[in-house]
Each structure stands twice: as structure tokens, then as C-alpha cells.
Design an enzyme around this catalytic site. Sequence first.
Site, PDB file in Angstrom:
ATOM      1  N   LYS A   8       0.864  -1.199   0.000  1.00 54.93           N
ATOM      2  CA  LYS A   8       0.000   0.000   0.000  1.00 54.93           C
ATOM      3  C   LYS A   8       0.888   1.232   0.000  1.00 54.93           C
ATOM      4  CE  LYS A   8       1.021   1.085   4.447  1.00 54.93           C
ATOM      5  NZ  LYS A   8       1.759   2.261   4.909  1.00 54.93           N
ATOM      6  N   ASP A 129      -1.493  -1.223  10.698  1.00 49.64           N
ATOM      7  CA  ASP A 129      -1.770  -1.173   9.260  1.00 49.64           C
ATOM      8  C   ASP A 129      -2.586  -2.367   8.766  1.00 49.64           C
ATOM      9  OD1 ASP A 129      -0.670   1.159   8.325  1.00 49.64           O
ATOM     10  OD2 ASP A 129       1.331   0.291   8.019  1.00 49.64           O
TER      11      ASP A 129
HETATM   12  O1  C5P Z   1       0.904  -1.033  15.447  1.00 53.68           O
HETATM   13  P1  C5P Z   1       2.314  -1.185  15.006  1.00 53.68           P
HETATM   14  O2  C5P Z   1       3.022  -2.317  15.702  1.00 53.68           O
HETATM   15  O3  C5P Z   1       2.461  -1.257  13.521  1.00 53.68           O
HETATM   16  O4  C5P Z   1       3.054   0.149  15.426  1.00 53.68           O
HETATM   17  C1  C5P Z   1       4.451   0.272  15.512  1.00 53.68           C
HETATM   18  C2  C5P Z   1       4.791   1.485  16.328  1.00 53.68           C
HETATM   19  O5  C5P Z   1       4.408   2.675  15.631  1.00 53.68           O
HETATM   20  C3  C5P Z   1       4.046   1.569  17.653  1.00 53.68           C
HETATM   21  O6  C5P Z   1       4.749   0.904  18.670  1.00 53.68           O
HETATM   22  C4  C5P Z   1       3.972   3.059  17.900  1.00 53.68           C
HETATM   23  O7  C5P Z   1       5.174   3.502  18.487  1.00 53.68           O
HETATM   24  C5  C5P Z   1       3.894   3.648  16.507  1.00 53.68           C
HETATM   25  N1  C5P Z   1       2.501   3.970  16.110  1.00 53.68           N
HETATM   26  C6  C5P Z   1       1.873   5.080  16.663  1.00 53.68           C
HETATM   27  N2  C5P Z   1       0.598   5.379  16.306  1.00 53.68           N
HETATM   28  C7  C5P Z   1      -0.058   4.624  15.399  1.00 53.68           C
HETATM   29  C8  C5P Z   1       0.563   3.503  14.801  1.00 53.68           C
HETATM   30  C9  C5P Z   1       1.843   3.195  15.195  1.00 53.68           C
HETATM   31  O8  C5P Z   1       2.466   5.791  17.495  1.00 53.68           O
HETATM   32  N3  C5P Z   1      -1.308   4.958  15.054  1.00 53.68           N
END
Ligand code: C5P
Length: 278
Positions: A8, A129
Amino acid sequence: MTLEANAKINLTLEVLGTRPDGYHELRSVVMPISLADTLEVSATDDGVISSDSPYPDDLCVKAAKALARRAPAPRRGARISVVKRIPPGGGLGGGSADAAAVLRALNELWELDLPRAALCEVATEVGSDVPSLVHGGCVLMQGRGEIVRDFGEYADFPLVIVNPGVFSSTKEVFAKCTSPVHEDAGIVYNMHSALQSREIGRIAAACVNDLALAACALHPEICKVMEELRRAGVENPAMSGSGSTVFGLVQGVAQGREICALMEAKGWKAWCVHSSVR
Ligand code: C5P
């Protein structure tokens, strides 16, 4: 079962503020593109969930385990094999796309028949995501990433994507992002009408990414890619997700291929792809 997991791009990505859970409140128009990994997923009855992914933080196994918890059954297992084409740490949602494909495949192979909304709930546990990629198509993603709604169907457009080969950590980029809390619904409306117009120039001009400054500060190579794309005639090249991949809309495949050759001559990876819906 063999299936494609499309990458994406984030046509827009607004960071609206921080949340009590430590994540950031987002609003993003997410568009699938034709670059894809290929997955082979099979159900087993040995109770083992395994993947041949070389990446330690493999989201495929995490996704399969999250789904197995949702509908527990003894000895339910899965074997997952991935042909990787989407660069990891590139902001193209590669790991998340693989996870979304695993959820869709195992929902069928394990005969769970969960509706898409329930599958999106499981996806939220796997990564921010993943719900938008389980949903599929062009979507508006909000909240942490868990609120997803259809953003409509649009004509495909060609684009180049360039990856400078640096791994951009989502966590680090968000931590460095000092984007002010703002409310500008205009960004999403602007993208919507640009997509409807099918005008490459308008779509390119409507691209926004609040994480770009932070990612460029951490990885100046991203800025260099943007500069070189502009020099090659691309209007308003933009970063996808938390980087490091930059995309630029082009007028057609011939221009896209020429630009890819220029970018590859700089030592970067480049692909000429198209946006795709479902
Ligand atoms: O959810 P995911 O594991 O992909 O997110 C990785 C990191 O990105 C999280 O630990 C966070 O620090 C940051 N993040 C965030 N806000 C979001 C998505 C991700 O701060 N909406």
C-alpha cells in the site's frame, strides 16, 4: 492456497495527536498498489503455526496465532511460505499485507467464516496497518489504524516507488514526529476530489505526509530521493507511511520506466507500478 499480498501507499497521512494508549491518532487515505508478495498458506493438523520468513518480527505467525485464539480448536496449525518483493521497513506495509493475506486465507482454510468486521478486529491486534489491508481497496484509515472505511473505487494510475535501502523504524519516526494537533478535513476531501478527477497532477498535489519531516531527519537519504524524483520531473513526490519509500505519480509506464532507470543508477531500488483496487 496461493495468494497475492499487495503493498500500500499512504496518499495522505495526518497525525492528529497522541492517544492515551501511547499511539498516535491518524487519518490516512490508503491505496493498494500492484507490487505484491506471494504467499502459500496451508492448513495443518499438527497444531504448529510456522512461516519461512527470514524476518524476526514476522507478522504472518502473529496473525495466524491471533486468529487461532479467536476460534480455538485442538491441533489447528498452518504452514506459511512467502516470496518477498515488498521491501521491509519501507512504509509500504509489506509485513502487514502478508499478515492480512494470512488472516484471509486461514479464515477460509480453517472454515471459520468470520465476517470482514471480525477479521479486522483480529487484524488490529496484529498491527496498526493490518485492518486497512484486510479490508482491501482504497480506504480511509482512522484512529490508531483500527477504524477503516471504504474510500471509493478509482481508475488505476501509474506511479514510481523508490526505496533508498534504509530501514525506517515506525516507532522511531512516530517518536520524533512533533506534528501539531490539527483538524483539517480539507486534506481528505481534497484527495477525494483529486482521485475522482483522475488528473495525475491534482492527485500528486493532494498528497500529504505528516511523518515525512521526522523520517527525513532520521534518514536524510529519503530527502535525496525526493529531490532526485523532482529533478526527474515528478511533481510533489511523497513518502509512504513512516518511510523509507517515496512514491511519485507519473504520466505513463514509459515515463515511469525512464525514471526508475535514473533512480537505479543512483543505487536505489525502484519499481514502476500502478494503483490497484481490490
Ligand atoms: O501497530 P504497530 O506495531 O504497527 O506500530 C508500531 C509502532 O508505531 C508503535 O509501537 C507506535 O510507536 C507507533 N505507532 C503510533 N501510532 C499509530 C501507529 C503506530 O504511534 N497509530
